[in-house]
Design a protein around this motif. Structure first.
Motif, PDB file in Angstrom:
ATOM      1  N   PRO A 200       0.803  -1.237   0.000  1.00 13.90           N
ATOM      2  CA  PRO A 200       0.000   0.000   0.000  1.00 13.90           C
ATOM      3  C   PRO A 200       0.828   1.276   0.000  1.00 13.90           C
ATOM      4  O   PRO A 200       0.305   2.342  -0.329  1.00 13.90           O
ATOM      5  N   GLU A 201       2.107   1.191   0.358  1.00 20.01           N
ATOM      6  CA  GLU A 201       2.932   2.397   0.391  1.00 20.01           C
ATOM      7  C   GLU A 201       3.525   2.725  -0.978  1.00 20.01           C
ATOM      8  O   GLU A 201       4.045   3.824  -1.193  1.00 20.01           O
ATOM      9  N   ALA A 202       3.475   1.777  -1.919  1.00 22.85           N
ATOM     10  CA  ALA A 202       4.057   1.993  -3.236  1.00 22.85           C
ATOM     11  C   ALA A 202       3.164   2.904  -4.079  1.00 22.85           C
ATOM     12  O   ALA A 202       1.972   3.057  -3.820  1.00 22.85           O
ATOM     13  N   THR A 203       3.762   3.500  -5.101  1.00 24.41           N
ATOM     14  CA  THR A 203       3.076   4.429  -5.993  1.00 24.41           C
ATOM     15  C   THR A 203       3.181   3.897  -7.414  1.00 24.41           C
ATOM     16  O   THR A 203       4.187   3.288  -7.781  1.00 24.41           O
ATOM     17  N   SER A 204       2.146   4.121  -8.216  1.00 27.64           N
ATOM     18  CA  SER A 204       2.198   3.637  -9.596  1.00 27.64           C
ATOM     19  C   SER A 204       1.597   4.645 -10.555  1.00 27.64           C
ATOM     20  O   SER A 204       0.759   5.466 -10.184  1.00 27.64           O
ATOM     21  N   ILE A 205       2.054   4.558 -11.807  1.00 28.69           N
ATOM     22  CA  ILE A 205       1.535   5.385 -12.906  1.00 28.69           C
ATOM     23  C   ILE A 205       1.298   4.458 -14.084  1.00 28.69           C
ATOM     24  O   ILE A 205       2.213   3.753 -14.525  1.00 28.69           O
ATOM     25  N   LEU A 206       0.080   4.468 -14.600  1.00 33.78           N
ATOM     26  CA  LEU A 206      -0.310   3.589 -15.696  1.00 33.78           C
ATOM     27  C   LEU A 206      -0.759   4.425 -16.886  1.00 33.78           C
ATOM     28  O   LEU A 206      -1.594   5.321 -16.744  1.00 33.78           O
ATOM     29  N   VAL A 207      -0.222   4.120 -18.059  1.00 31.39           N
ATOM     30  CA  VAL A 207      -0.592   4.808 -19.289  1.00 31.39           C
ATOM     31  C   VAL A 207      -1.619   3.979 -20.047  1.00 31.39           C
ATOM     32  O   VAL A 207      -1.443   2.757 -20.223  1.00 31.39           O
ATOM     33  N   THR A 208      -2.691   4.623 -20.498  1.00 36.92           N
ATOM     34  CA  THR A 208      -3.689   3.933 -21.316  1.00 36.92           C
ATOM     35  C   THR A 208      -4.517   4.963 -22.069  1.00 36.92           C
ATOM     36  O   THR A 208      -4.501   6.149 -21.742  1.00 36.92           O
ATOM     37  N   HIS A 209      -5.224   4.522 -23.113  1.00 36.13           N
ATOM     38  CA  HIS A 209      -6.248   5.375 -23.697  1.00 36.13           C
ATOM     39  C   HIS A 209      -7.596   4.665 -23.694  1.00 36.13           C
ATOM     40  O   HIS A 209      -8.522   5.066 -24.384  1.00 36.13           O
ATOM     41  N   LEU A 211     -10.462   3.372 -20.902  1.00 36.42           N
ATOM     42  CA  LEU A 211     -10.889   3.365 -19.509  1.00 36.42           C
ATOM     43  C   LEU A 211     -11.106   1.962 -18.984  1.00 36.42           C
ATOM     44  O   LEU A 211     -10.965   1.705 -17.785  1.00 36.42           O
ATOM     45  N   GLU A 212     -11.461   1.031 -19.853  1.00 35.04           N
ATOM     46  CA  GLU A 212     -11.692  -0.348 -19.432  1.00 35.04           C
ATOM     47  C   GLU A 212     -10.420  -1.013 -18.915  1.00 35.04           C
ATOM     48  O   GLU A 212     -10.486  -2.073 -18.280  1.00 35.04           O
ATOM     49  N   GLU A 213      -9.262  -0.398 -19.151  1.00 33.68           N
ATOM     50  CA  GLU A 213      -7.986  -0.955 -18.715  1.00 33.68           C
ATOM     51  C   GLU A 213      -7.528  -0.394 -17.371  1.00 33.68           C
ATOM     52  O   GLU A 213      -6.399  -0.656 -16.947  1.00 33.68           O
ATOM     53  N   LEU A 214      -8.395   0.354 -16.697  1.00 39.36           N
ATOM     54  CA  LEU A 214      -8.027   0.905 -15.394  1.00 39.36           C
ATOM     55  C   LEU A 214      -8.387  -0.073 -14.284  1.00 39.36           C
ATOM     56  O   LEU A 214      -9.541  -0.494 -14.179  1.00 39.36           O
ATOM     57  N   PRO A 215      -7.437  -0.408 -13.407  1.00 38.29           N
ATOM     58  CA  PRO A 215      -7.762  -1.247 -12.249  1.00 38.29           C
ATOM     59  C   PRO A 215      -8.664  -0.505 -11.266  1.00 38.29           C
ATOM     60  O   PRO A 215      -8.732   0.728 -11.269  1.00 38.29           O
ATOM     61  N   THR A 216      -9.330  -1.247 -10.413  1.00 38.87           N
ATOM     62  CA  THR A 216     -10.224  -0.630  -9.430  1.00 38.87           C
ATOM     63  C   THR A 216      -9.460   0.206  -8.409  1.00 38.87           C
ATOM     64  O   THR A 216     -10.039   1.087  -7.770  1.00 38.87           O
ATOM     65  N   THR A 217      -8.168  -0.066  -8.245  1.00 39.88           N
ATOM     66  CA  THR A 217      -7.362   0.648  -7.260  1.00 39.88           C
ATOM     67  C   THR A 217      -6.866   2.003  -7.758  1.00 39.88           C
ATOM     68  O   THR A 217      -6.154   2.700  -7.030  1.00 39.88           O
ATOM     69  N   THR A 218      -7.217   2.406  -8.979  1.00 38.86           N
ATOM     70  CA  THR A 218      -6.805   3.707  -9.507  1.00 38.86           C
ATOM     71  C   THR A 218      -7.364   4.829  -8.633  1.00 38.86           C
ATOM     72  O   THR A 218      -8.555   4.867  -8.344  1.00 38.86           O
ATOM     73  N   THR A 219      -6.500   5.744  -8.213  1.00 37.12           N
ATOM     74  CA  THR A 219      -6.921   6.826  -7.319  1.00 37.12           C
ATOM     75  C   THR A 219      -6.952   8.189  -8.001  1.00 37.12           C
ATOM     76  O   THR A 219      -7.740   9.054  -7.616  1.00 37.12           O
ATOM     77  N   HIS A 220      -6.068   8.418  -8.982  1.00 31.24           N
ATOM     78  CA  HIS A 220      -5.937   9.714  -9.622  1.00 31.24           C
ATOM     79  C   HIS A 220      -5.784   9.538 -11.135  1.00 31.24           C
ATOM     80  O   HIS A 220      -5.411   8.458 -11.602  1.00 31.24           O
TER      81      HIS A 220
END
Length: 279
Positions: A200-209, A211-220
């Motif tokens: 939970p302390e880690a940070t991630s950035i995901l590139v996509t175009h 929306l169906e490829e966004l995990p439920t844990t996406t915050t921003h």
């Protein structure tokens, strides 16, 4: 955008970032603050500058103008090779040519190399963590399978395990669901949610175009169009019908159900009842 960040939990601080190549502005005036434990999505049409921004935020490219601090280190004043050791990255176009097993590919995350380093021997804790990650991502039975025999979906999960083996503070994912069918995509997104829950302390950035490829844990989310930020901040405030329509220059309706997102061209009475809310 996000609330004012305390210096101790700021992972990325970018201010007025421009990237210019051959007289063309690939990024213009990008400012963003990303804190520990946040999971960001970079969204926009093809050519919007998403991969360029990811390269800058991952210390693989310097801005033409502006200031970028990553994990407390300022680009241009730090050893980027050392900095990258604290950053994991998932690239679906992983250029592996050797017939490594899935476990061996995961273990290359300990050295940050594509292939196994000659005469290098993984520590017992690295071997244990590799097996734990393969189990967590549902790949225990295929740990000895050769890379070239893995499906595209299995490769994606192996690369995710490889990226997090060294427990990086920052994880970058450049369109990780590219080329995956429905089943493989959902397995990958479930795996990503599991990884995020486990650290939970880690940070991630995901590139996509998509929306169906966004995990439920996406915050921003940060929406990009022609190198400029359309909007950024908490995902529920950014992924709206109005902002997404502006970002893609096309009228869409944004839908959300059980933490997952989708975009449709127009309200469809057969689709809308399947979703809990409409943006």
């Amino acid at each position: 955008m996000s609330r004012h960040a305390d210096p101790g939990d700021t992972v990325i601080e970018a201010r007025d970032v421009d990237v210019v190549r051959e007289g063309r502005a690939l990024l213009a005036g990008i400012s963003v603050t990303i804190r520990a434990g946040e999971h960001w999505a970079l969204i926009g049409p093809n050519g919007a500058g998403k991969s360029t921004l990811l390269n800058v935020l991952g210390a693989h490219q310097h801005p033409t103008r502006g200031q970028v601090d990553i994990l407390g280190q300022r680009l241009g004043r730090t050893d980027v090779f050392q900095l990258r050791r604290s950053i994991g990255r998932v690239n679906p176009q992983h250029p592996l040519r050797s017939a490594l097993t899935a476990r061996e590919v995961v273990l290359t995350g300990a050295t940050g190399t594509i292939d196994l380093v000659p005469r290098w021997t993984p520590r017992p804790d690295e071997l244990e963590r590799a097996d734990q990650l393969l189990h967590l991502l549902g790949l225990s039975g295929g740990a000895e399978a050769r890379w070239h025999l893995l499906s595209q979906g299995e490769r994606g999960r192996v690369l995710l395990a490889r990226a997090v083996l060294a427990q990086p503070r920052l994880l970058l994912l450049d369109e990780p669901a590219t080329g995956l069918d429905l089943r493989a995509r959902e397995q990958l997104l479930t795996s990503l949610d599991r990884i995020r829950d486990a650290a939970p302390e880690a940070t991630s950035i995901l590139v996509t175009h998509h929306l169906e490829e966004l995990p439920t844990t996406t915050t921003h989310a940060l929406l990009l169009r022609e190198g400029r930020a359309v909007s950024y901040g908490r995902v529920e405030r950014v992924l709206t019908t109005e902002l997404m329509s502006a970002c893609f220059d096309h009228p869409v309706t944004i839908l959300r159900h059980q933490g997952r997102w989708a975009a449709v061209a127009a309200p469809d009475p057969e689709v809308l009842p399947l979703w809990a809310s409409r943006r």
